[in-house]
Design a protein around this motif. Structure first.
Motif, short mmCIF file in Angstrom:
data_model
loop_
_atom_site.label_atom_id
_atom_site.label_comp_id
_atom_site.label_asym_id
_atom_site.label_seq_id
_atom_site.Cartn_x
_atom_site.Cartn_y
_atom_site.Cartn_z
N ASP A 199 27.40 44.81 66.25
CA ASP A 199 28.18 45.04 67.47
C ASP A 199 29.61 44.53 67.28
OD1 ASP A 199 25.72 45.78 68.32
OD2 ASP A 199 25.45 44.16 69.77
N GLY A 200 30.57 45.20 67.98
CA GLY A 200 31.94 44.75 67.92
C GLY A 200 32.88 45.68 68.66
N ALA A 212 36.40 61.19 63.08
CA ALA A 212 36.16 59.99 63.88
C ALA A 212 35.48 60.33 65.19
CB ALA A 212 37.47 59.28 64.13
N VAL A 213 34.43 59.59 65.51
CA VAL A 213 33.72 59.74 66.78
C VAL A 213 34.19 58.65 67.75
CG1 VAL A 213 31.44 59.72 67.86
CG2 VAL A 213 31.74 60.74 65.60
N ASP A 218 37.40 50.91 71.15
CA ASP A 218 36.05 51.22 71.61
C ASP A 218 35.08 50.11 71.22
OD1 ASP A 218 36.91 53.56 72.67
OD2 ASP A 218 36.02 54.88 71.15
N THR A 219 34.09 49.93 72.10
CA THR A 219 33.01 48.98 71.82
C THR A 219 31.87 49.74 71.15
OG1 THR A 219 33.59 47.60 73.71
CG2 THR A 219 31.38 47.35 72.82
N VAL A 220 31.37 49.21 70.06
CA VAL A 220 30.26 49.87 69.35
C VAL A 220 29.11 48.89 69.20
CG1 VAL A 220 31.73 51.48 68.07
CG2 VAL A 220 31.25 49.21 67.11
N LYS A 221 27.92 49.45 69.10
CA LYS A 221 26.72 48.67 68.86
C LYS A 221 26.20 48.98 67.45
CE LYS A 221 25.14 48.03 73.61
NZ LYS A 221 25.32 46.56 73.53
#
Length: 397
Positions: A199-200, A212-213, A218-221
């Motif tokens: 996560d970050g 790029a998605v 953006d916060t990603v898990k």
């Protein structure tokens, strides 16, 4: 000097004491007549102790009488006296000779096998298989063919790439290297996505291949796709590429470390007991002046004999210890705990990771333990490759 000492030893000599008021005159007379004495030591004004050969002892007696000095023999040394002593103790000589013969015979056997295993090879399995092939404690060196044994071991074990057996003294040193399975690396032609390994929040992103998605901020898990290797454009055929990107994200770690505020340490007293052990193969003879009855102790062990000597003599020293309570101050314990927690985190982080912030908190548990809680903000590359499954993500029609 050594040659002279050896010569005197084989010829035999006496340690004498000379008493008299004319010691200097006595010494001058025997030196003037070329009578050799050595290691002359004055004990008092009227007494000296020296060493003299057996022939020289007979020659100094007239000069002793001439100077009114008295000569006493303190001890007799050298090979003639040793031979005379041993002649009276024939069983001792026989026992010594028998001991040397047995030591030679035992030195022709292998008594210890030491195995070094590399690349996930089980030591116990290696020892068991070597034993079946004939290499085991108690085997004669002349009964085994090292080259043949190494070849047979490799034939029977497909998971081993190399084995080396080196016999030194009564020890056999075996090194076994297992085969390493090649790590699966995705080919540059093999389609893949770049996903988040934890996560970050994306801080910086450089896309070299793929689409790029996610974007910066953006916060990603963990497991989220950041850059896809599936390129879909309206009116164009879907393409599958090997996505390549560097994704720097802000991540957070929480680590703990404990430090005892009061801990028990053991300090040595002046009491100690020394034990000597004579080890021959699997047999051990222990020589001890008394039983080790210390409640707590430190043990020091030192081998007196050379490493490859067939008979091993070990000296063990037991030092008595007494318990002592060591008190660590709160501030000192806090510093130690935070430093310890940070070191634990650094062992987990990659070399390219950078610590940009941290929050410290410390609590005391049962007035005995200080626990450091460290929340650390890190900038690190969280992008990893994940192979694309065509069946799930692509159209195979």
């Amino acid at each position: 000097m050594l040659a002279i000492k050896l010569w005197n030893f084989f010829r035999g000599y006496a340690i004498i004491k000379v008493e008299g008021l004319a010691i200097e005159k006595f010494l001058n007379l025997i030196m003037a007549n070329d009578i050799y004495i050595w290691d002359v030591e004055r004990k008092s004004y009227t007494t000296i102790v020296a060493k003299v050969s057996l022939r020289g002892f007979k020659e100094i007696l007239p000069y002793a009488r001439k100077t009114n000095c008295r000569v006493f023999v303190l001890s007799k040394k050298g090979f003639p006296f040793l031979a005379l002593h041993l002649k009276r103790r024939k069983m001792l000589v026989f026992g010594a000779l028998l001991c040397f013969v047995l030591i030679y015979i035992f030195s022709t056997f292998i008594w210890r096998i030491e195995v070094e295993a590399v690349n996930n090879v089980d030591k116990e399995v290696v020892i068991e298989k070597l034993s079946k092939l004939g290499l085991k404690p108690g085997i004669s060196k002349f009964a085994i063919d090292i080259d043949k044994l190494e070849t047979q071991f490799l034939i029977e074990n497909d998971n081993v790439s190399w084995i080396g057996i080196n016999v030194k003294g009564t020890n056999a040193f075996v090194k076994v290297i297992g085969k390493v399975k090649p790590k699966e690396v995705l080919s540059k032609d093999e389609p893949c996505n770049i996903i988040a390994k934890r996560d970050g929040i994306i801080y910086k992103m450089t896309v070299l291949e793929g689409e790029a998605v996610k974007k910066v901020g953006d916060t990603v898990k963990a497991g989220d796709i950041i850059v896809t290797g599936i390129i879909e454009k309206p009116g164009l055929e879907t393409r599958f590429v090997h996505a390549n990107a560097e994704v720097i994200a802000r991540t957070w770690y929480e680590v703990y470390a404990d430090v005892e505020l009061k801990k028990q340490v053991f300090e040595r007293t002046n009491n100690s007991i020394t034990i000597t052990k004579i080890i021959l193969g699997n047999n051990t003879i222990t020589i001890s002046p008394k039983k080790v009855d210390f409640k707590t102790f430190d043990k020091e062990e030192k081998s007196i004999t050379p490493p490859n000597f067939p008979v091993k003599i070990v000296k063990e020293v037991y030092h008595e210890t007494k318990a002592k309570t060591l008190v660590v101050s709160y501030s000192e314990a806090q510093n130690i705990a935070f430093q310890k927690a940070l070191e634990n985190l650094k062992n987990v982080l990659s070399k390219d990771s950078k610590i940009v912030g941290k929050k410290e908190n410390a609590t005391v548990i049962q007035n005995r333990i200080l626990r450091a809680n460290l929340i650390v903000e890190v900038l690190e590359n969280i992008g990893i490759e994940e192979k694309i499954s065509y069946i799930q993500e692509g159209n195979i029609d």
